[in-house]
Design a protein around this motif. Structure first.
Motif, PDB file in Angstrom:
ATOM      1  N   PHE A   1      -1.408   5.157   3.065  1.00  0.00           N
ATOM      2  CA  PHE A   1      -1.563   6.263   4.040  1.00  0.00           C
ATOM      3  C   PHE A   1      -3.205   6.827   4.133  1.00  0.00           C
ATOM      4  CE2 PHE A   1       3.592   6.666   5.284  1.00  0.00           C
ATOM      5  CZ  PHE A   1       3.251   5.609   6.530  1.00  0.00           C
ATOM      6  N   THR A   2      -3.740   7.136   4.401  1.00  0.00           N
ATOM      7  CA  THR A   2      -5.031   8.379   4.380  1.00  0.00           C
ATOM      8  C   THR A   2      -5.202   8.991   5.884  1.00  0.00           C
ATOM      9  OG1 THR A   2      -6.993   8.517   3.381  1.00  0.00           O
ATOM     10  CG2 THR A   2      -7.356   6.626   4.944  1.00  0.00           C
ATOM     11  N   VAL A   3      -5.937   9.863   5.834  1.00  0.00           N
ATOM     12  CA  VAL A   3      -6.775  10.791   6.846  1.00  0.00           C
ATOM     13  C   VAL A   3      -7.750  10.657   6.927  1.00  0.00           C
ATOM     14  CG1 VAL A   3      -6.317  12.906   8.262  1.00  0.00           C
ATOM     15  CG2 VAL A   3      -4.100  11.625   6.665  1.00  0.00           C
ATOM     16  N   PHE A   4      -7.838  11.012   7.899  1.00  0.00           N
ATOM     17  CA  PHE A   4      -9.836  10.980   8.552  1.00  0.00           C
ATOM     18  C   PHE A   4      -9.410  10.643   9.997  1.00  0.00           C
ATOM     19  CE2 PHE A   4     -10.063   5.502   7.511  1.00  0.00           C
ATOM     20  CZ  PHE A   4     -10.478   5.203   9.017  1.00  0.00           C
TER      21      PHE A   4
ATOM     22  N   TYR B   1      -0.788   8.735  -5.501  1.00  0.00           N
ATOM     23  CA  TYR B   1       1.340   9.397  -5.490  1.00  0.00           C
ATOM     24  C   TYR B   1       1.513   7.938  -4.650  1.00  0.00           C
ATOM     25  CZ  TYR B   1       5.150  11.045  -3.605  1.00  0.00           C
ATOM     26  OH  TYR B   1       7.023  11.366  -3.140  1.00  0.00           O
ATOM     27  N   LEU B   2       2.912   6.933  -5.384  1.00  0.00           N
ATOM     28  CA  LEU B   2       2.978   6.223  -4.994  1.00  0.00           C
ATOM     29  C   LEU B   2       4.932   6.186  -5.092  1.00  0.00           C
ATOM     30  CD1 LEU B   2       2.575   3.175  -4.266  1.00  0.00           C
ATOM     31  CD2 LEU B   2       3.064   2.515  -7.054  1.00  0.00           C
ATOM     32  N   GLU B   3       5.513   5.998  -3.642  1.00  0.00           N
ATOM     33  CA  GLU B   3       6.642   6.524  -4.008  1.00  0.00           C
ATOM     34  C   GLU B   3       7.541   5.568  -3.157  1.00  0.00           C
ATOM     35  OE1 GLU B   3      10.103   8.703  -1.409  1.00  0.00           O
ATOM     36  OE2 GLU B   3       8.318  10.008  -1.907  1.00  0.00           O
TER      37      GLU B   3
ATOM     38  N   ALA C   1       1.559   4.773  -0.129  1.00  0.00           N
ATOM     39  CA  ALA C   1       0.463   5.154  -1.527  1.00  0.00           C
ATOM     40  C   ALA C   1       0.449   6.608  -0.520  1.00  0.00           C
ATOM     41  CB  ALA C   1      -0.361   4.470  -1.947  1.00  0.00           C
ATOM     42  N   LEU C   2      -0.267   7.422  -0.836  1.00  0.00           N
ATOM     43  CA  LEU C   2      -1.216   8.353  -0.493  1.00  0.00           C
ATOM     44  C   LEU C   2      -2.493   7.983  -1.079  1.00  0.00           C
ATOM     45  CD1 LEU C   2       0.620  11.449   0.014  1.00  0.00           C
ATOM     46  CD2 LEU C   2       0.558   9.498   1.869  1.00  0.00           C
ATOM     47  N   LEU C   3      -3.779   7.892  -0.421  1.00  0.00           N
ATOM     48  CA  LEU C   3      -5.035   8.215  -0.630  1.00  0.00           C
ATOM     49  C   LEU C   3      -6.109   8.379  -0.483  1.00  0.00           C
ATOM     50  CD1 LEU C   3      -5.766   4.203  -0.524  1.00  0.00           C
ATOM     51  CD2 LEU C   3      -5.119   5.645  -2.701  1.00  0.00           C
TER      52      LEU C   3
END
Length: 254
Positions: free
Chosen positions: A34-37, A90-92, A115-117
């Motif tokens: 995942f990311t946000v833009f 972050y990885l879960e 994962a968060l990027l």
């Protein structure tokens, strides 16, 4: 040697042990990145370059490298770096799913991570010269709207994505996870916006700011950025800070 043979030691047992006597399902790791833009939560997709499901989109994943991967997390990190060229902050691990029908090649088991990027400085490998694996022909980000994307994914990846989005949104209600999606410097308004994008709803600003300040996970950079009405303080995530768990869900998010 008879399977009921009694052995005198572990060494003798393993010397005669034949793992091929047992069936082994295909074992893989799939990572929902995942990311946000562009004011949207985005997920990374890859287009398959081989059968089955050639030219169809999937989540990022692959089989475990028995020679080099020591853990499932090693596999997840390796596949992520192959596709994005960066390491995730972050990885879960989310869940494991396995059955006889999810892969037409036969019985398979996959362990799912998310994962968060932060979106800044991500350079996707977007052409065939950059992609090292023949099993992938393209990569792209896809925006998530109403818990879905426009693409129909191969295997059971639409279901996996749906469950990963649910897991992420539930955790965002009571943790500081969105901080891992932020650029190096950001305002509290920026952080609140990312929370609101993930949760797809508006939060109460004063309550949100108090909660973040009490969590003590950010530090001021000493810099400001001109906001709509006045200069806004820029912050960064403190080093070596673990995910913060709030005692209650964030107000305005339910």
């Amino acid at each position: 040697m008879n399977k009921n043979q009694n052995y005198n030691s572990e060494t003798e047992f393993f010397k005669n042990y034949d793992p091929s006597k047992f069936y082994r399902p295909s074992t893989s790791v799939d990572t929902v990145i995942f990311t946000v833009f562009d004011l949207a939560l985005q997920v990374l997709l890859v287009k398959r370059g081989e059968y089955p499901f050639k030219n169809q989109w999937t989540l990022v994943g692959g089989f475990i490298d028995l020679e080099n991967d020591q853990t499932l997390e090693d596999t997840a990190k390796r596949k992520l770096e192959e596709k994005t060229g960066v390491k995730t902050p972050y990885l879960e691990q989310c869940f494991t799913i396995g059955n006889k029908i999810r892969d037409p090649r036969g019985w398979s088991v996959t362990t799912v991570y998310f994962a968060l990027l932060p979106s800044e400085n991500i350079q996707l490998k977007t052409n065939s010269d950059d992609i090292t694996s023949s099993s992938v022909s393209a990569v792209k980000w896809s925006p998530i709207k109403n818990n879905k994307i426009k693409e129909s994914l191969a295997f059971d990846h639409n279901y996996i994505l749906e469950k990963a989005i649910e897991r992420l949104r539930n955790k965002v209600l009571y943790t500081s996870l969105p901080a891992y999606l932020m650029p190096e410097k950001f305002t509290l308004r920026d952080l609140q916006t990312v929370y609101e994008i993930i949760l797809d709803r508006t939060l109460e600003s004063k309550s949100f700011r108090r909660r973040i300040e009490r969590a003590n996970i950010l530090e001021p950079t000493g810099e400001t950025r001109q906001d709509v009405k006045r200069p806004a303080q820029l912050y960064r995530l403190k080093e070596n800070i673990d995910t913060y768990f709030f005692l209650r869900n964030i107000e305005g998010a339910t």
